[in-house]
Enzyme design. Structure first.
Site: not given
Length: 435
Positions: A102, A116
């Protein structure tokens, strides 16, 4: 449409404009590789790097898992349901347990996330526009790059030969035969047969995913239950469970064959049941195929020299041509240190070395896949088909709505202070510490 460009970030504008023209996708397929040691993401077209970006993976206590993943979900606007609704724009989910690519305003080129893979905003936006759901993402501890692999064990699309009459069977009409060493003209009375298109068509939108791994206890139990029932010992529904009905069937078989009547499942029992059913030796491997995240095929295969680890490998098919029956495969071997308990359970005495130049080739050499199964999979081959090879089977991240996900385990380096099993003596410090 293909791209060959050595520079990294200068690729972004070209990728974005081409992606827009194609409605958000590229013909590719491109391979996304994330290296944790370099804190870098690279996009490969075959064996060529076409784009590069810095990343931030998980910090201490929130390490980003390594392994073979695929994009399960894409959202332009997303907020974390774990970390105070933190914004995660251009989110591309890799696991349902919470790992994703992301965009972020903070990508410091060192591990800083909660697990992440953070990307710079512009790069994340562009990457989002050129990927599709199901695209593969590999995350490694040390940098790895796909290499062209040529091997007979790799799948190729089937070629369907048009059903044309052989010359010997065709109706002939006489023609003038001239002397003097000139050519002879032969003509058929039947009209020229229609040339049929190949039955195999490219399936770029929904490429197949193939996993080759060791046969697990569940699969062995299902085989045992099925064979016992075929021999007249009712083992109930073949569900892979060692339940009461299965125990009764095993004990009945053992009694009839003069074996120890304990109802236990052992290699000796499996060998006896297979032999009695005329099925040879029990298979120790399996091949599984998924398409559009749904199971399609699950069949046994044989792995030669099972005491040697298969290792963890990933291959992606490019330039798949059904007309010529050709496909180019690009492969990566990944570090994956199995635990002592796993090695013992699988009967592995020799571990894999992903850094060996012929690691993948040697693994492919050991796979015996029945020809009927090869033909069936070849009929499904299309651009972007992938093949994963792993010792550990279906892990917990592989489930409904996923491709085959393989989570790898970091190779632990030997303690530098240990030499030939003995620890070096530490020198006394000459520094006096005053509290």
């Amino acid at each position: 449409m293909k791209f060959r460009l050595a520079t990294g970030m200068s690729m972004l504008g070209l990728m974005l404009s081409c992606a827009t023209a194609l409605g958000g996708t590229l013909e590719g397929p491109l391979q996304i590789m994330v290296s944790k040691d370099l804190q870098e993401l690279k996009i490969y077209d075959g064996g060529v790097v076409v784009a590069t970006s810095r990343v931030s993976t998980g910090k201490a206590g929130h390490s980003t898992p390594t392994g073979i993943f695929s994009i399960l979900e894409k959202k332009r606007t997303h907020f974390s349901n774990i970390y105070d609704s933190a914004p995660m724009p251009f989110m591309q989910r890799l696991t349902w347990s919470g790992i994703a690519l992301h965009a972020s305003n903070s990508v410091p080129s060192y591990p800083a996330s909660h697990g992440c893979v953070r990307l710079p905003n512009d790069f994340a936006k562009t990457l989002f526009s050129v990927t599709r759901r199901g695209g593969h993402v590999l995350i490694t501890d040390r940098e790895a790059a796909p290499q062209r692999i040529v091997h007979e064990a790799l799948f190729k699309p089937s070629i369907v030969v048009p059903d044309t009459p052989l010359l010997a069977d065709a109706g002939l009409r006489p023609t003038l035969i001239e002397t003097g060493g000139k050519s002879v003209e032969v003509a058929m009375t039947e009209p020229k047969p229609e040339v049929l298109p190949p039955a195999v068509q490219k399936t770029e939108q929904d490429p197949i995913r193939i996993l080759i791994t060791r046969r697990g206890d569940r699969e062995m139990m299902i085989d045992l239950q099925t064979l016992l029932s075929s021999l007249g010992y009712d083992a109930g529904v073949p569900d892979g469970r060692h339940g009461k009905q299965t125990v009764i069937a095993i004990r009945a078989f053992q009694l009839a064959e003069g074996l120890k009547e304990d109802g236990m499942v052992t290699p000796e029992l499996l060998a006896a049941v297979y032999a009695k059913a005329g099925k040879g030796t029990p298979p120790n491997g399996q091949i599984l195929v998924r398409q559009k995240f749904a199971p399609l095929i699950e069949e046994p295969i044989t792995i030669r020299n099972p005491d040697i680890a298969l290792g963890t490998h990933f291959l992606l098919a490019r330039e798949v041509d059904a007309d010529k029956g050709k496909a180019e495969w690009y492969g990566v071997s990944m570090d994956n240190q199995l635990s002592p308990a796993t090695l013992k359970r699988l009967g592995i005495t020799t571990e894999a070395d992903a850094s060996a130049p012929d690691a993948l080739t040697k693994t492919l050499d050991r796979l015996d896949i029945p020809q009927d199964m090869r033909s069936r999979i070849s009929g499904l081959m299309g651009e972007g088909a992938s093949l994963s090879i792993s010792d550990t089977g279906l892990g917990p991240e592989t489930g409904d709505g996923t491709d085959f996900i393989t989570v790898t385990r970091k190779v632990q380096k030997a303690d530098a202070s240990v030499v030939q099993g003995k620890k070096k003596k530490k020198k006394k410090s000459s520094i006096t510490v005053v509290n």
